[in-house]
Scaffold this active site. Structure first.
Site, PDB file in Angstrom:
ATOM      1  N   ASP A   1       5.433  -3.557 -13.295  1.00  0.00           N
ATOM      2  CA  ASP A   1       6.273  -3.097 -12.193  1.00  0.00           C
ATOM      3  C   ASP A   1       6.953  -4.251 -11.456  1.00  0.00           C
ATOM      4  O   ASP A   1       7.805  -4.026 -10.593  1.00  0.00           O
ATOM      5  CB  ASP A   1       5.464  -2.246 -11.215  1.00  0.00           C
ATOM      6  CG  ASP A   1       4.268  -2.983 -10.620  1.00  0.00           C
ATOM      7  OD1 ASP A   1       3.908  -4.071 -11.129  1.00  0.00           O
ATOM      8  OD2 ASP A   1       3.674  -2.464  -9.658  1.00  0.00           O
TER       9      ASP A   1
ATOM     10  N   ARG B   1       5.851  -0.345   4.045  1.00  0.00           N
ATOM     11  CA  ARG B   1       4.575  -0.679   4.638  1.00  0.00           C
ATOM     12  C   ARG B   1       4.742  -1.174   6.070  1.00  0.00           C
ATOM     13  O   ARG B   1       5.787  -1.671   6.464  1.00  0.00           O
ATOM     14  CB  ARG B   1       3.888  -1.770   3.812  1.00  0.00           C
ATOM     15  CG  ARG B   1       3.462  -1.305   2.459  1.00  0.00           C
ATOM     16  CD  ARG B   1       2.885  -2.444   1.655  1.00  0.00           C
ATOM     17  NE  ARG B   1       3.858  -3.508   1.453  1.00  0.00           N
ATOM     18  CZ  ARG B   1       3.691  -4.494   0.591  1.00  0.00           C
ATOM     19  NH1 ARG B   1       2.599  -4.551  -0.118  1.00  0.00           N
ATOM     20  NH2 ARG B   1       4.604  -5.408   0.443  1.00  0.00           N
TER      21      ARG B   1
ATOM     22  N   LYS C   1      -8.520   2.571  -6.992  1.00  0.00           N
ATOM     23  CA  LYS C   1      -8.509   3.409  -5.789  1.00  0.00           C
ATOM     24  C   LYS C   1      -9.455   4.586  -6.003  1.00  0.00           C
ATOM     25  O   LYS C   1      -9.579   5.124  -7.095  1.00  0.00           O
ATOM     26  CB  LYS C   1      -7.098   3.941  -5.519  1.00  0.00           C
ATOM     27  CG  LYS C   1      -6.056   2.854  -5.247  1.00  0.00           C
ATOM     28  CD  LYS C   1      -6.096   2.405  -3.810  1.00  0.00           C
ATOM     29  CE  LYS C   1      -5.013   1.361  -3.530  1.00  0.00           C
ATOM     30  NZ  LYS C   1      -3.698   1.952  -3.352  1.00  0.00           N
ATOM     31  N   THR C   2     -10.118   4.997  -4.925  1.00  0.00           N
ATOM     32  CA  THR C   2     -10.947   6.188  -4.932  1.00  0.00           C
ATOM     33  C   THR C   2     -10.492   7.078  -3.788  1.00  0.00           C
ATOM     34  O   THR C   2      -9.599   6.712  -3.010  1.00  0.00           O
ATOM     35  CB  THR C   2     -12.429   5.834  -4.732  1.00  0.00           C
ATOM     36  OG1 THR C   2     -12.602   5.294  -3.406  1.00  0.00           O
ATOM     37  CG2 THR C   2     -12.893   4.815  -5.754  1.00  0.00           C
TER      38      THR C   2
ATOM     39  N   LYS D   1      -2.704   4.032 -10.573  1.00  0.00           N
ATOM     40  CA  LYS D   1      -3.197   2.664 -10.684  1.00  0.00           C
ATOM     41  C   LYS D   1      -4.698   2.629 -10.427  1.00  0.00           C
ATOM     42  O   LYS D   1      -5.202   3.258  -9.504  1.00  0.00           O
ATOM     43  CB  LYS D   1      -2.483   1.746  -9.681  1.00  0.00           C
ATOM     44  CG  LYS D   1      -1.037   1.446 -10.051  1.00  0.00           C
ATOM     45  CD  LYS D   1      -0.440   0.443  -9.091  1.00  0.00           C
ATOM     46  CE  LYS D   1       0.998   0.102  -9.458  1.00  0.00           C
ATOM     47  NZ  LYS D   1       1.594  -0.870  -8.526  1.00  0.00           N
TER      48      LYS D   1
ATOM     49  N   HIS E   1      -8.643  -6.310  -4.491  1.00  0.00           N
ATOM     50  CA  HIS E   1      -9.368  -5.144  -4.973  1.00  0.00           C
ATOM     51  C   HIS E   1      -9.260  -5.082  -6.490  1.00  0.00           C
ATOM     52  O   HIS E   1      -8.602  -5.920  -7.130  1.00  0.00           O
ATOM     53  CB  HIS E   1      -8.864  -3.863  -4.302  1.00  0.00           C
ATOM     54  CG  HIS E   1      -7.390  -3.619  -4.439  1.00  0.00           C
ATOM     55  ND1 HIS E   1      -6.796  -3.215  -5.620  1.00  0.00           N
ATOM     56  CD2 HIS E   1      -6.387  -3.720  -3.530  1.00  0.00           C
ATOM     57  CE1 HIS E   1      -5.493  -3.074  -5.431  1.00  0.00           C
ATOM     58  NE2 HIS E   1      -5.210  -3.381  -4.180  1.00  0.00           N
TER      59      HIS E   1
ATOM     60  N   HIS F   1      -6.058  -5.603  -8.452  1.00  0.00           N
ATOM     61  CA  HIS F   1      -5.475  -6.941  -8.598  1.00  0.00           C
ATOM     62  C   HIS F   1      -5.975  -7.675  -9.836  1.00  0.00           C
ATOM     63  O   HIS F   1      -5.400  -8.698 -10.230  1.00  0.00           O
ATOM     64  CB  HIS F   1      -5.835  -7.818  -7.388  1.00  0.00           C
ATOM     65  CG  HIS F   1      -5.124  -7.468  -6.121  1.00  0.00           C
ATOM     66  ND1 HIS F   1      -5.771  -6.953  -5.016  1.00  0.00           N
ATOM     67  CD2 HIS F   1      -3.821  -7.574  -5.778  1.00  0.00           C
ATOM     68  CE1 HIS F   1      -4.905  -6.766  -4.051  1.00  0.00           C
ATOM     69  NE2 HIS F   1      -3.705  -7.127  -4.482  1.00  0.00           N
TER      70      HIS F   1
ATOM     71  N   GLN G   1      11.555 -13.258  -3.351  1.00  0.00           N
ATOM     72  CA  GLN G   1      10.682 -13.612  -4.467  1.00  0.00           C
ATOM     73  C   GLN G   1      11.386 -14.551  -5.428  1.00  0.00           C
ATOM     74  O   GLN G   1      10.767 -15.471  -5.983  1.00  0.00           O
ATOM     75  CB  GLN G   1      10.210 -12.354  -5.200  1.00  0.00           C
ATOM     76  CG  GLN G   1       9.164 -12.660  -6.269  1.00  0.00           C
ATOM     77  CD  GLN G   1       8.462 -11.414  -6.780  1.00  0.00           C
ATOM     78  OE1 GLN G   1       8.221 -10.471  -6.025  1.00  0.00           O
ATOM     79  NE2 GLN G   1       8.131 -11.403  -8.066  1.00  0.00           N
TER      80      GLN G   1
ATOM     81  N   LYS H   1       5.953   1.450  -4.611  1.00  0.00           N
ATOM     82  CA  LYS H   1       5.639   2.056  -3.320  1.00  0.00           C
ATOM     83  C   LYS H   1       6.557   3.241  -3.055  1.00  0.00           C
ATOM     84  O   LYS H   1       7.712   3.238  -3.447  1.00  0.00           O
ATOM     85  CB  LYS H   1       5.812   1.031  -2.188  1.00  0.00           C
ATOM     86  CG  LYS H   1       5.091  -0.295  -2.404  1.00  0.00           C
ATOM     87  CD  LYS H   1       3.605  -0.114  -2.413  1.00  0.00           C
ATOM     88  CE  LYS H   1       2.879  -1.453  -2.391  1.00  0.00           C
ATOM     89  NZ  LYS H   1       3.196  -2.319  -3.512  1.00  0.00           N
TER      90      LYS H   1
ATOM     91  N   THR I   1      -1.279  -8.470   2.632  1.00  0.00           N
ATOM     92  CA  THR I   1      -1.287  -7.506   3.734  1.00  0.00           C
ATOM     93  C   THR I   1      -2.551  -6.656   3.749  1.00  0.00           C
ATOM     94  O   THR I   1      -2.811  -5.952   4.723  1.00  0.00           O
ATOM     95  CB  THR I   1      -0.058  -6.580   3.666  1.00  0.00           C
ATOM     96  OG1 THR I   1       0.026  -5.979   2.373  1.00  0.00           O
ATOM     97  CG2 THR I   1       1.219  -7.365   3.926  1.00  0.00           C
TER      98      THR I   1
END
Length: 425
Positions: free
Chosen positions: A196, A88, A240-241, A237, A47, A50, A175, A84, A42
């Site tokens: 997770d 989403r 991310k910035t 995590k 990034h 991952h 899943q 989450k 999605t």
């Protein structure tokens, strides 16, 4: 190439093994195994967050196993509640297809999709989940899961108070259906993922056990393995910035910003990063850690890590360029090489200086750089001795500045803020 019995040992010394199911070591002793990791498509690109899971596939392949990269074309339209805080937005087929193609290219920098017994394979769960009717799914998959079993999963518990739709609640069954399909149709015996994902992964093991009618005490037919989560010092995590995710796609995160994110990691994290996100051996990592302890100001661990990962993602030449640019941008020496300044100009999205601005003097050039919010801020910086242009400390707003090679300006505010300008025309 060595065989799969080395997988657990390799992941173990690197600190990448948090949990695995009973019987996995014995299964690996019998020979190579196929295993998969799922990737949610999605987002527009993989990034940095991952990459721990990508390296699980890399180590699997390097020790003789066959990596399966499962793109969640079907589940990606639903949304996994794990980790989450909110549901989403769903995305359309065209966007999913574009993201899938980009993921395939990026994964190719880490795993080998060439033909052969250990050649990586990419699959899309939309190909089989999309064939289910609602009634078929409830009959073939849903009946094997009780509501108490699903409610007990941590990913569900964490979302119950804030709200969890039936769509996301059903995610673990989808899943699990993936694992069952891969087990039956592709001989995939193991699912890997982050800590997770443990609840979702074990749901797949439960479905395989029930459908295959394995009795308690029988040898396990499928296995699970999870890694720890890569987090920053504040428990978030990694990847991310403030401006968003650090993507592998250079159109979304410039190689300059990618390298800078990596090289600026804290000292207390660099040993883990070298183990988790490079293929350096133990001796090389321990040598870097010793050098880091002796000379932390040189940041040898961060430099090695940033160069290694940038090289893998963007190529060796780009990694060399970013190391050179970083040294110039943040080193103590003045920059006077026009070729290097032009590289900086390109990497930093440099500014232009008109001839009128040039005639107005240093303060006008500094204002044009974008480093200062106002002319008043420029003047305060000058009064405090914090502004340099072309290696010269500026003492007055109207100071005359001569461009390097009749074209370039290197503007610094303090030690870490830098902009490069070019005379227009």
């Amino acid at each position: 190439m060595p065989h799969a019995p080395g997988l657990l040992a390799e992941l173990g010394w690197r600190g990448l093994l948090q949990a695995d199911t009973e019987g996995l070591a014995a299964r690996l002793d019998r020979g190579p195994i196929s295993a998969y990791v799922g990737f949610d498509p999605t987002g527009p690109s993989l990034h940095v967050g991952h990459l721990v899971q990508v390296f699980l596939l890399t180590h699997l392949q390097r020790t003789g196993g066959r990596p399966i990269a499962l793109i969640g074309g079907g589940t990606g339209m639903i949304g996994d509640p794990s980790g989450k805080s909110a549901e989403r937005n769903l995305i359309d087929d065209a966007t999913l297809d574009a993201n899938k193609a980009r993921f395939r290219e990026q994964l190719g920098h880490f795993i080998d999709f060439s033909a052969g017994s250990a050649g990586a394979v990419m699959l899309d769960n939309r190909d089989w989940l999309g064939r289910y009717t609602l009634l078929e799914f409830l009959r073939d998959v849903g009946k094997h899961f009780t509501v108490p079993y699903m409610l007990a999963k941590e990913s569900v518990q964490l979302r119950l108070a804030s709200g969890l739709s039936f769509t996301e609640f059903s995610y673990m069954t989808l899943q699990a259906a993936d694992f069952l399909h891969l087990y039956r149709e592709h001989g995939v015996e193991m699912q890997m993922g982050g800590a997770d994902q443990w609840g979702n992964i074990t749901a797949g093991l439960e479905l395989i056990r029930r459908v295959e009618e394995a009795e308690e005490g029988d040898d396990a037919h499928a296995f699970a393995l999870c890694s720890p989560l890569l987090t920053t010092g504040d428990g978030q995590k990694m990847g991310k910035t403030q401006s968003g995710a650090v993507f592998l796609d250079p159109a979304l995160t410039r190689p300059f910003d990618f390298y800078q994110y990596l090289v600026n990691q804290p000292d207390d994290l660099v040993g883990r990063l070298l183990r988790w996100l490079t293929l350096m051996d133990a001796a090389a990592i321990e040598a870097l850690e010793a050098e880091q302890a002796a000379h932390p100001e040189r940041r040898p661990g961060q430099r090695a890590f940033a160069h290694d990962l940038t090289s893998r993602v963007h190529g060796h030449a780009m990694a060399d360029r970013q190391a050179r640019v970083a040294e110039a941008a943040f080193g103590a020496a003045a920059i006077d090489d026009p070729v290097l300044i032009e590289e900086l100009y390109q990497e930093l999205d440099g500014f232009t200086v008109t001839h009128d601005t040039l005639q107005a003097g240093a303060a006008a050039i500094a204002q044009a750089s974008g480093l200062f919010a106002s002319n008043g801020e420029v003047r305060r910086s000058i009064s405090q001795g914090g502004l340099t242009i072309n290696g010269r400390r500026i003492g007055a707003p109207d100071a005359v500045v001569t461009p390097i090679a009749e074209r370039w300006f290197v503007v610094r505010s303090g030690k870490r803020r830098l902009a490069v300008g070019r005379v227009e025309g």
